[in-house]
Design a protein around this motif. Sequence first.
Motif, PDB file in Angstrom:
ATOM      1  N   TYR A 134      52.005  16.423 -25.681  1.00 48.20           N
ATOM      2  CA  TYR A 134      52.751  16.410 -27.083  1.00 48.20           C
ATOM      3  C   TYR A 134      53.637  17.425 -26.909  1.00 48.20           C
ATOM      4  O   TYR A 134      54.780  17.137 -27.486  1.00 48.20           O
ATOM      5  CB  TYR A 134      51.490  16.537 -28.074  1.00 48.20           C
ATOM      6  N   VAL A 135      53.768  18.547 -26.380  1.00 44.94           N
ATOM      7  CA  VAL A 135      54.449  19.508 -26.525  1.00 44.94           C
ATOM      8  C   VAL A 135      55.764  19.161 -25.366  1.00 44.94           C
ATOM      9  O   VAL A 135      56.981  19.469 -25.806  1.00 44.94           O
ATOM     10  CB  VAL A 135      53.986  21.070 -26.023  1.00 44.94           C
ATOM     11  N   THR A 136      55.594  18.504 -24.556  1.00 49.15           N
ATOM     12  CA  THR A 136      56.500  18.057 -23.572  1.00 49.15           C
ATOM     13  C   THR A 136      57.270  16.850 -24.090  1.00 49.15           C
ATOM     14  O   THR A 136      58.282  16.945 -24.177  1.00 49.15           O
ATOM     15  CB  THR A 136      55.713  17.546 -22.166  1.00 49.15           C
ATOM     16  N   LEU A 137      56.659  16.067 -24.885  1.00 44.52           N
ATOM     17  CA  LEU A 137      57.269  14.875 -25.504  1.00 44.52           C
ATOM     18  C   LEU A 137      58.210  15.435 -26.693  1.00 44.52           C
ATOM     19  O   LEU A 137      59.403  15.035 -27.026  1.00 44.52           O
ATOM     20  CB  LEU A 137      56.297  14.033 -26.129  1.00 44.52           C
TER      21      LEU A 137
ATOM     22  N   ALA B 192      59.491  15.057 -35.700  1.00 42.99           N
ATOM     23  CA  ALA B 192      58.821  15.471 -36.535  1.00 42.99           C
ATOM     24  C   ALA B 192      57.556  14.968 -36.438  1.00 42.99           C
ATOM     25  O   ALA B 192      56.381  15.500 -36.899  1.00 42.99           O
ATOM     26  CB  ALA B 192      59.814  15.055 -37.979  1.00 42.99           C
ATOM     27  N   GLY B 193      57.416  13.650 -36.047  1.00 42.40           N
ATOM     28  CA  GLY B 193      55.968  13.138 -36.017  1.00 42.40           C
ATOM     29  C   GLY B 193      55.107  13.861 -35.044  1.00 42.40           C
ATOM     30  O   GLY B 193      53.866  13.770 -35.412  1.00 42.40           O
ATOM     31  N   LEU B 194      55.737  13.938 -33.820  1.00 35.48           N
ATOM     32  CA  LEU B 194      54.984  14.672 -32.887  1.00 35.48           C
ATOM     33  C   LEU B 194      54.489  16.298 -33.517  1.00 35.48           C
ATOM     34  O   LEU B 194      53.319  16.529 -32.995  1.00 35.48           O
ATOM     35  CB  LEU B 194      55.887  14.677 -31.416  1.00 35.48           C
TER      36      LEU B 194
ATOM     37  N   SER C 142      65.551  10.467 -32.628  1.00 41.34           N
ATOM     38  CA  SER C 142      65.072  11.612 -31.969  1.00 41.34           C
ATOM     39  C   SER C 142      64.049  12.560 -32.793  1.00 41.34           C
ATOM     40  O   SER C 142      63.067  13.281 -32.518  1.00 41.34           O
ATOM     41  CB  SER C 142      66.068  12.335 -30.990  1.00 41.34           C
ATOM     42  N   ILE C 143      64.952  12.874 -33.885  1.00 39.09           N
ATOM     43  CA  ILE C 143      64.359  13.948 -34.863  1.00 39.09           C
ATOM     44  C   ILE C 143      63.290  13.449 -35.579  1.00 39.09           C
ATOM     45  O   ILE C 143      62.234  14.121 -35.772  1.00 39.09           O
ATOM     46  CB  ILE C 143      65.488  14.540 -35.761  1.00 39.09           C
ATOM     47  N   LEU C 144      63.228  11.924 -35.787  1.00 36.76           N
ATOM     48  CA  LEU C 144      61.972  11.430 -36.513  1.00 36.76           C
ATOM     49  C   LEU C 144      60.947  11.649 -35.652  1.00 36.76           C
ATOM     50  O   LEU C 144      59.646  11.999 -36.136  1.00 36.76           O
ATOM     51  CB  LEU C 144      62.449  10.186 -36.950  1.00 36.76           C
ATOM     52  N   LEU C 145      60.938  11.094 -34.218  1.00 37.81           N
ATOM     53  CA  LEU C 145      60.015  11.327 -33.465  1.00 37.81           C
ATOM     54  C   LEU C 145      59.497  12.858 -33.179  1.00 37.81           C
ATOM     55  O   LEU C 145      58.237  12.982 -33.084  1.00 37.81           O
ATOM     56  CB  LEU C 145      60.372  10.707 -31.949  1.00 37.81           C
TER      57      LEU C 145
ATOM     58  N   VAL D 298      50.648  17.531 -33.479  1.00 40.81           N
ATOM     59  CA  VAL D 298      50.115  18.594 -32.729  1.00 40.81           C
ATOM     60  C   VAL D 298      49.564  19.838 -33.890  1.00 40.81           C
ATOM     61  O   VAL D 298      48.680  20.561 -33.383  1.00 40.81           O
ATOM     62  CB  VAL D 298      51.443  19.447 -32.160  1.00 40.81           C
ATOM     63  N   SER D 299      50.089  19.807 -35.070  1.00 44.17           N
ATOM     64  CA  SER D 299      49.658  20.769 -35.856  1.00 44.17           C
ATOM     65  C   SER D 299      48.368  20.335 -36.852  1.00 44.17           C
ATOM     66  O   SER D 299      47.866  20.971 -37.543  1.00 44.17           O
ATOM     67  CB  SER D 299      51.033  21.355 -37.034  1.00 44.17           C
TER      68      SER D 299
END
Length: 234
Positions: free
Chosen positions: A122-125, A88-90, A83-86, A94-95
Motif C-alpha cells: 500500500y505504501v508503494t502504491l 487519499a483512499g490508500l 491520483s490524489i483521490l486514490l 493504511v491508517s
Amino acid sequence: MEWKKCYLDVMLVPLGLLLYIGYHVWLRHKVCTQPFTTIIGINANSRRFWVPIMMKDIEKKNIVAVQSLRNLVMGSNLMATTSILLSAGLAAVVSSTYSVKKPLDDTVYGANHSELMVSLKYVTLLTIFLFSFFCHSQSIRFINLVCILVCTPQDDKSMFTAEYLTELLEKGFIMNTLGNRVFYSALPLLLWIFGPLLVFLCFLAMLPVLYNLDFVCGTGKPEMEMNGNGEYSV
C-alpha cells in the motif's frame, strides 16, 4: 512456505518494474536518436511549429490557441484528481485499524499477506500515485503559463520569445507523459495484493501494448537525425 512467498515478491515484482523501466529507457534513446520513429518525437516536432504559428497571427487564432491549451489542462487535471483521490483512499486504508489482508489470504498462489508485506504494497502504491499527482500538477502549471503568455502582444519590449514558450509547452508535455507512465505502472502493482505473479504477467502484457502506442511503423518518411545545431537532417 512463508519465506518462499516472500522470495516471489522480492524477485518477480522488481523484475517486472525493471522491464517497465528498461522499456522507457530504450524509448527515451529512440526519441533522442530516431525521433520520427516514435509518436512522442513526431508530436514534439509538431509542437515546435505550432507555437510560432499561433503567435504570428494571435489576433485571429487566440481562441483556437486557448481552447487547445485548455483541453490539455483538463486532461492533466483529470489525472491529477484521480491520483490524489486514490492516494487519499490508500492513506485511509493504511491508517485503518481494520485488517484488509484477511479476506485475501490464500486466494492466489504466491500471495504473501504478512503485515509487513501488506504495508509495503500500500505504501508503494501511495508513493506512485502521489508522484503522478506531482507530475500532473507541474504539467498544469507550465501549460497555464503558455496559455497566458501566448496571447500577450509581441513588441520590441517583450521578455519572451516563441522558443521560450515552446520550451514551456514541451516541459508541460514531458511532465504530463511522465505522470501518465507513472500512473500506468501502478495498475500492475494493484494486482500485487493478489500475488506477485500477476504483477509480473501484467508488466509483460503492457510492453507490447505500449510499443504499439509509442512507435510508428511504415510511415514512408526518411529517417532523420539531430545534428550539432539541434536541428534534424536526413
